[in-house]
Structures are given as structure tokens and as C-alpha cells.
Write a protein that holds these residues in place. Structure first.
Motif, PDB file in Angstrom:
ATOM      1  N   GLU A 169       0.681  -5.804  -7.698  1.00 24.16           N
ATOM      2  CA  GLU A 169      -0.064  -4.937  -8.621  1.00 24.16           C
ATOM      3  C   GLU A 169       0.794  -4.544  -9.826  1.00 24.16           C
ATOM      4  N   GLN A 205       2.473  -6.407  -1.755  1.00 21.62           N
ATOM      5  CA  GLN A 205       1.209  -6.053  -2.403  1.00 21.62           C
ATOM      6  C   GLN A 205       1.431  -5.083  -3.554  1.00 21.62           C
ATOM      7  N   ASP A 206       2.349  -4.137  -3.356  1.00 22.34           N
ATOM      8  CA  ASP A 206       2.685  -3.201  -4.422  1.00 22.34           C
ATOM      9  C   ASP A 206       3.321  -3.943  -5.603  1.00 22.34           C
ATOM     10  N   ARG A 233       3.848 -11.118   6.530  1.00 18.41           N
ATOM     11  CA  ARG A 233       3.458 -11.431   5.159  1.00 18.41           C
ATOM     12  C   ARG A 233       2.339 -12.451   5.155  1.00 18.41           C
ATOM     13  N   SER A 252       8.377  -6.594   2.950  1.00 18.74           N
ATOM     14  CA  SER A 252       7.206  -6.420   3.811  1.00 18.74           C
ATOM     15  C   SER A 252       5.927  -6.760   3.037  1.00 18.74           C
ATOM     16  N   GLU A 253       4.846  -6.924   3.762  1.00 25.73           N
ATOM     17  CA  GLU A 253       3.544  -7.203   3.129  1.00 25.73           C
ATOM     18  C   GLU A 253       3.146  -6.043   2.221  1.00 25.73           C
ATOM     19  N   GLU A 254       3.364  -4.834   2.665  1.00 30.73           N
ATOM     20  CA  GLU A 254       3.009  -3.663   1.857  1.00 30.73           C
ATOM     21  C   GLU A 254       3.814  -3.625   0.558  1.00 30.73           C
ATOM     22  N   GLU A 255       5.109  -3.888   0.649  1.00 25.73           N
ATOM     23  CA  GLU A 255       5.956  -3.929  -0.551  1.00 25.73           C
ATOM     24  C   GLU A 255       5.509  -5.052  -1.486  1.00 25.73           C
ATOM     25  N   LYS A 264       5.468  -4.347  12.657  1.00 28.53           N
ATOM     26  CA  LYS A 264       5.633  -4.916  11.323  1.00 28.53           C
ATOM     27  C   LYS A 264       4.504  -5.899  11.038  1.00 28.53           C
ATOM     28  N   VAL A 265       3.868  -5.732   9.888  1.00 31.18           N
ATOM     29  CA  VAL A 265       2.791  -6.625   9.471  1.00 31.18           C
ATOM     30  C   VAL A 265       3.403  -7.860   8.824  1.00 31.18           C
TER      31      VAL A 265
END
Length: 108
Positions: free
Chosen positions: A82, A78-79, A5, A73-76, A2-3
Motif C-alpha cells: 500500500e 501488505q502494508d 506469505r 511477514s504477510e502483514e508487513e 505466523k501467517v
């Protein structure tokens, strides 16, 4: 794996929202009362919500999902950033924002 945040990215997100909040007209600010309530409305408009049934209103309502570090998560995140940026620039900011706004947001 897991990355974790990114705290700096979270701060950048909040700065974007604070800057956009400052450019909302008085009626909008009065309607929402505070930036946090408005932020949640922007996030719902960007699709970051879950449905919750209100017995009092007898209807399903869109409730903003948590953006807490342990909930997203970091990916969520970042999405979400945007999508929120898109919603702000297309739906929430007046067409005639001044040069100071563009200068303040050019790194977002």
C-alpha cells in the motif's frame, strides 16, 4: 501463529512495479540502470529501509530492507504494498500516463 506469505500477492506487487517501471522515462531508466535498483529506491521512499553506515562515504545511508519471504511477514508486506502504491502514484508516475497504463493497473 505466523501467517505464510501469499505468493500470488507477491507476484501482483512485482507486476505493479514492472508496469510502473515501463512508464518511467528514458532518463530515469538510464539513471537506475535496472528495475531492481529502482524498486529498492521506491521501497526506500515508501519507508522500507534501515540505516547503514558507509565508511567510504562517511555517512549514514538508507538501505532497502529485504522483501524475501523469510524476512517479512504477510502483514508487513501488505502494508509495504500500500505504501509503495501510494509513492508510485504520487511521486514516480508522470501526470499524463495514458489509458493503457490505467487499464493495466486497475486491479492493483
Amino acid at each position: 501463529v505466523k501467517v505464510s506469505r501469499n505468493y500470488r500477492f507477491h507476484r501482483k506487487y512485482m507486476k505493479l512495479l514492472r508496469t510502473a517501471w515501463e512508464y518511467q522515462n528514458e532518463d530515469t531508466q538510464k539513471f537506475f540502470g535496472c528495475m531492481d535498483t529502482w524498486r529498492k529506491a521506491v521501497e526506500v521512499a515508501a519507508g522500507n529501509f534501515e540505516l547503514e553506515y558507509s565508511i567510504a562515504d562517511n555517512e549514514w545511508q538508507q538501505k532497502s530492507k529485504s522483501i524475501a519471504f523469510d524476512k517479512m511477514s504477510e502483514e508487513e508486506f501488505q502494508d509495504l504494498y500500500e505504501r509503495v502504491k501510494y509513492v508510485l502514484f504520487t511521486d514516480w508516475l508522470p501526470d499524463d500516463v495514458d489509458d493503457d497504463f490505467w487499464e493495466a493497473t486497475k486491479y492493483f
